[in-house]
Scaffold this active site. Structure first.
Site, mmCIF file in Angstrom:
data_model
loop_
_atom_site.group_PDB
_atom_site.id
_atom_site.type_symbol
_atom_site.label_atom_id
_atom_site.label_comp_id
_atom_site.label_asym_id
_atom_site.label_seq_id
_atom_site.Cartn_x
_atom_site.Cartn_y
_atom_site.Cartn_z
ATOM 1 N N HIS A 95 0.862 -1.192 0.000
ATOM 2 C CA HIS A 95 0.000 0.000 0.000
ATOM 3 C C HIS A 95 0.899 1.244 0.000
ATOM 4 O O HIS A 95 1.943 1.258 0.640
ATOM 5 C CB HIS A 95 -0.911 -0.010 1.237
ATOM 6 C CG HIS A 95 -1.985 1.028 1.168
ATOM 7 N ND1 HIS A 95 -1.747 2.355 1.443
ATOM 8 C CD2 HIS A 95 -3.297 0.933 0.822
ATOM 9 C CE1 HIS A 95 -2.880 3.038 1.274
ATOM 10 N NE2 HIS A 95 -3.830 2.195 0.900
ATOM 11 N N GLU A 144 -3.886 1.946 -6.894
ATOM 12 C CA GLU A 144 -4.169 2.908 -5.838
ATOM 13 C C GLU A 144 -3.400 4.197 -6.095
ATOM 14 O O GLU A 144 -2.320 4.401 -5.528
ATOM 15 C CB GLU A 144 -3.697 2.314 -4.508
ATOM 16 C CG GLU A 144 -4.397 1.049 -4.116
ATOM 17 C CD GLU A 144 -5.266 1.295 -2.906
ATOM 18 O OE1 GLU A 144 -6.365 0.750 -2.885
ATOM 19 O OE2 GLU A 144 -4.857 2.056 -2.030
HETATM 20 P P1 PGA Z 1 -9.686 6.037 0.727
HETATM 21 O O1 PGA Z 1 -8.474 5.026 0.904
HETATM 22 O O2 PGA Z 1 -10.894 5.244 0.390
HETATM 23 O O3 PGA Z 1 -9.784 6.742 2.057
HETATM 24 O O4 PGA Z 1 -9.316 6.974 -0.368
HETATM 25 C C1 PGA Z 1 -8.267 4.059 -0.071
HETATM 26 C C2 PGA Z 1 -7.025 3.289 0.186
HETATM 27 O O5 PGA Z 1 -6.098 3.740 0.828
HETATM 28 O O6 PGA Z 1 -6.965 2.162 -0.255
#
Ligand code: PGA
Length: 221
Positions: A95, A144
């Protein structure tokens, strides 16, 4: 089958988790199986609790938010694959918040990927740019984009689809999008055949909000 993944990040204690589950587990589409799979990724300390409480729900799974790149051994504070066995079915790897705050580079992420497989965990491998390598035969790949995470500025569906088409290697099982997914945009992603799931941070913290996203999808609202 679509995957809806809740990433709680570094939020919640036991009491808050209990309240979240008490509310969430009573909802209609959680009680009866549907064509979605929901993966709840709480902090490490809450994995055991969430796993135990969701055992009887076949379409609910539990995921860890990270895994150590090291094996079992003298690595104080590390959560290795063996220790996650039985507590998590999936594990998020790479991530962008870990790449940024814990300085995890591609090499470390790829090691973590191998550790997860060794212990029968299914990696959800996150990338934020087309330059980041994807492990060979990766089942789940999550796109992401950093600028969309927690910002309220999601990528539009066209740019997510373009990103997928530009991938040198396509995921074997599922291509996931994450970044400011909410009730009003979830269907733009999940109704597209290229996208197999969404990873939801902020909107997963409240069980009511999180369920409203699921409900939106299932009711095609
Ligand atoms: P968010 O986070 O939905 O708050 O944008 C998504 C993520 O970090 O996967």
């Amino acid at each position: 089958m679509k995957f809806i993944i809740a990433n709680w990040k570094s939020h919640k204690n036991v009491n808050e988790t209990k309240e979240w589950l008490n509310t969430f587990l009573q909802y209609e589409y959680i009680q009866k199986p549907t064509n979605i799979r929901i993966i709840i990724c709480p902090p490490f300390s809450l994995l055991s609790y969430v796993k135990e409480k969701t055992l009887e729900y076949p379409h609910l799974n539990v995921g860890a938010q990270d895994i150590s790149q090291y094996p079992e051994g003298a690595y104080t504070g590390e959560m290795n694959g063996k220790s996650l066995q039985g507590l998590a079915d999936y594990v998020i790897i790479g991530h962008s918040e870990r790449r940024m705050y814990q300085k995890e580079n591609d090499e470390i992420c790829l090691q973590k990927y191998s550790r997860a497989l060794e212990f029968g965990l299914i990696p959800i491998y996150c990338i934020s740019s087309i330059q980041q390598p994807i492990p060979k035969n990766a089942q789940f790949v999550a796109y992401e984009p950093i600028e969309s995470i927690g910002s309220g500025n999601p990528q539009n569906i066209d740019s997510v689809v373009t990103f997928y088409h530009n991938l040198a290697q396509k995921p074997k099982t599922a291509f996931i999008y994450g970044g400011s997914v909410n009730q009003s945009n979830i269907n733009s992603y999940l109704n597209n055949s290229i996208i197999d799931g969404v990873l939801i941070g902020t909107a997963s913290l409240s069980p009511t909000t999180f369920y409203s996203l699921i409900d939106s999808f299932l009711q095609k609202k």
